[in-house]
Design a protein around this motif. Structure first.
Motif, PDB file in Angstrom:
ATOM      1  N   THR A   1       0.858  -1.176   0.000  1.00 41.93           N
ATOM      2  CA  THR A   1       0.000   0.000   0.000  1.00 41.93           C
ATOM      3  C   THR A   1       0.894   1.225   0.000  1.00 41.93           C
ATOM      4  OG1 THR A   1      -1.698  -1.175   1.252  1.00 41.93           O
ATOM      5  CG2 THR A   1      -1.841   1.232   1.223  1.00 41.93           C
TER       6      THR A   1
ATOM      7  N   ASP B   1       0.630   5.447  -0.258  1.00 40.06           N
ATOM      8  CA  ASP B   1      -0.238   6.623  -0.214  1.00 40.06           C
ATOM      9  C   ASP B   1      -1.715   6.232  -0.196  1.00 40.06           C
ATOM     10  OD1 ASP B   1      -0.635   9.383  -0.026  1.00 40.06           O
ATOM     11  OD2 ASP B   1      -0.767   9.622  -2.216  1.00 40.06           O
ATOM     12  N   GLY B   2      -2.021   5.170   0.573  1.00 35.99           N
ATOM     13  CA  GLY B   2      -3.402   4.742   0.733  1.00 35.99           C
ATOM     14  C   GLY B   2      -3.959   3.909  -0.405  1.00 35.99           C
ATOM     15  N   ARG B   3      -3.145   3.661  -1.446  1.00 34.48           N
ATOM     16  CA  ARG B   3      -3.617   2.863  -2.584  1.00 34.48           C
ATOM     17  C   ARG B   3      -3.015   1.460  -2.529  1.00 34.48           C
ATOM     18  NH1 ARG B   3      -3.191   5.850  -8.150  1.00 34.48           N
ATOM     19  NH2 ARG B   3      -4.295   3.946  -8.714  1.00 34.48           N
ATOM     20  N   ASP B   4      -3.859   0.474  -2.799  1.00 32.92           N
ATOM     21  CA  ASP B   4      -3.437  -0.924  -2.797  1.00 32.92           C
ATOM     22  C   ASP B   4      -2.806  -1.283  -4.144  1.00 32.92           C
ATOM     23  OD1 ASP B   4      -3.086  -3.636  -2.482  1.00 32.92           O
ATOM     24  OD2 ASP B   4      -5.222  -4.120  -2.442  1.00 32.92           O
ATOM     25  N   TYR B   5      -1.536  -1.685  -4.108  1.00 34.19           N
ATOM     26  CA  TYR B   5      -0.840  -2.130  -5.308  1.00 34.19           C
ATOM     27  C   TYR B   5      -0.545  -3.633  -5.266  1.00 34.19           C
ATOM     28  CZ  TYR B   5      -0.190   2.727  -6.663  1.00 34.19           C
ATOM     29  OH  TYR B   5      -0.406   4.019  -7.045  1.00 34.19           O
TER      30      TYR B   5
END
Length: 158
Positions: A21, A23-27
């Protein structure tokens, strides 16, 4: 330990999963693959020393510590050491070699061809032009960096 029995062959399912994760985004991601008709498995811990040694050999006939390339569907090498790396060298029947650094705590996976196992899966050349000539896996050697390391070897075959 290797085991061949009268039990029916089974399916090996391997799942690779990344979790990240930023910056709050799931990669993160996940990929699964199944190998059917697995009837033989070898799983062992090998102590790898600082002297290169052959850990696997492949030939047209089964023997102690020797496998038939076409039967191997999945190989996993896991460095169990927390400090030192291991160098794995894969050689094919044409005497081409490929070396891989396996750092502390990491794993290296080599999948066999869907229909041919470890037959015609490896080629290596030094230089810019690759004239592809895949050969059967012939041997795997291991060499530890500065001190002996334990390594887990997992082999699944038909």
């Amino acid at each position: 330990m290797s085991r061949k029995s009268s039990f029916a062959a089974s399916t090996l399912t391997v799942t690779l999963k990344e979790s990240l994760t930023l910056d709050g985004r799931d990669y993160g991601g996940s990929q699964s693959y199944s190998f059917s008709s697995i009837g033989n498995v070898t799983r062992r811990i090998e102590t790898v020393t600082t002297t290169e040694a052959t850990i696997l050999t492949f030939s047209s006939a089964m023997a102690a510590g020797q496998y038939i390339p076409a039967n191997i569907k999945y190989l996993r090498f896991s460095n169990l050491d927390d400090t030192n790396h291991i160098v794995l060298t894969f050689a094919n029947e044409n005497d081409d070699e490929m070396a891989v650094k396996l750092d502390a705590g990491q794993s290296f996976i080599m999948n066999g061809d869907n229909s041919g196992g470890m037959a015609d899966v490896l080629d290596a050349i030094d230089g810019t032009g690759l004239s592809l000539s895949l050969g059967d896996l012939k041997s795997v050697t291991a060499d530890a960096d500065t001190a002996s390391c334990d390594m887990e070897i997992f082999i699944a075959s038909v």
